[in-house]
Write a protein that holds these residues in place. Structure first.
Motif: not given
Length: 249
Positions: A150-171
């Motif tokens: 919640r603290k990260t999301l309150d800082a102005g981010f959304a969950v779907d802004d990024y993936d985890d590292l493994a998923t990023t590389v998989d994509r």
């Protein structure tokens, strides 16, 4: 003071606009720079620091840098002229997604600029359209080190802004690219970057108390520092990948 002016001041002491140390930048360029007379292209080049450092390492290279920040492009042009490189590095003040060139490039850089193309895979598609056969892409992108709270999301981010590292590389690999090198920014690199960002902006404000944007600069630095320390520190990661196209049958 608009976003671009703020960014320019905030990057005074950290001209690489990403959480990467000078040693990491040097290592990445050593791995990535092509030989011979290959050309470089930086899509979202900002003040041109990557291209200037590439040129210092390989004086025979020719390069193009593209960014829609006209002030940053003008500053980059002055810097290369002062360094006597005006004939080797050309800067273009335009939307990177609309750039066209008769050249094909042995190395294309896009570090922290995927927003200019609408995301990770559209950025790689744009880079591929400029890439010479056998060429490489050096791509820098954020990812989630851990699930954002919640603290990260309150800082102005959304969950779907990024993936985890493994998923990023998989994509990326599913899109037909092969990582041949990578660097995950360390906590120290992140901290150095954020202290420099907020510190440069704060110092400018304190040194210019009569400037009409003095208060805004201090407020922006404080807000950014709070979002980092109380929000995304340790959650937001950054990876720089050296990619080549998979061999097509």
């Amino acid at each position: 003071m608009d976003r671009r002016q703020i960014s320019s001041i905030a990057h005074t002491d950290h001209p690489i606009a990403a959480p990467l140390s000078d040693d990491s930048v040097r290592t990445l360029l050593d791995r990535a720079l092509p030989g011979g007379d290959a050309r470089l292209l930086d899509l979202g080049c900002g003040s041109g620091t990557w291209l200037m450092r590439a040129q210092a390492a390989r004086p025979d290279l020719r390069a193009d840098g593209v960014d829609n920040d006209a002030a940053a492009i003008a500053a980059a042009g002055r810097a290369v002229d002062e360094a006597g490189l005006g004939g080797r590095i050309a800067f273009h003040a335009q939307d990177a997604s609309e750039f066209s060139s008769p050249h094909r490039y042995g190395l294309i850089l896009s570090i922290g600029a995927t927003h200019a193309f609408g995301g990770l895979l559209p950025t790689l598609k744009a880079a591929d359209s400029h890439l010479a056969p056998g060429g490489s892409v050096l791509l820098g992108e954020c990812f989630w080190e851990r699930e954002p709270d919640r603290k990260t999301l309150d800082a102005g981010f959304a969950v779907d802004d990024y993936d985890d590292l493994a998923t990023t590389v998989d994509r990326i690999t599913a899109d037909g690219w092969v990582p041949v090198h990578g660097h995950v920014s360390t906590r120290q690199e992140w901290d150095d970057y954020e202290w420099s960002w907020t510190g440069s902006l704060s110092r400018w404000a304190l040194d210019n108390p009569e400037h009409p944007d003095h208060g805004q600069a201090l407020e922006t630095a404080a807000r950014h520092r709070k979002a980092w320390l109380h929000g995304y520190r340790g959650t937001l990661g950054f990876v720089t990948l050296l990619l080549r196209r998979a061999t097509r049958p």
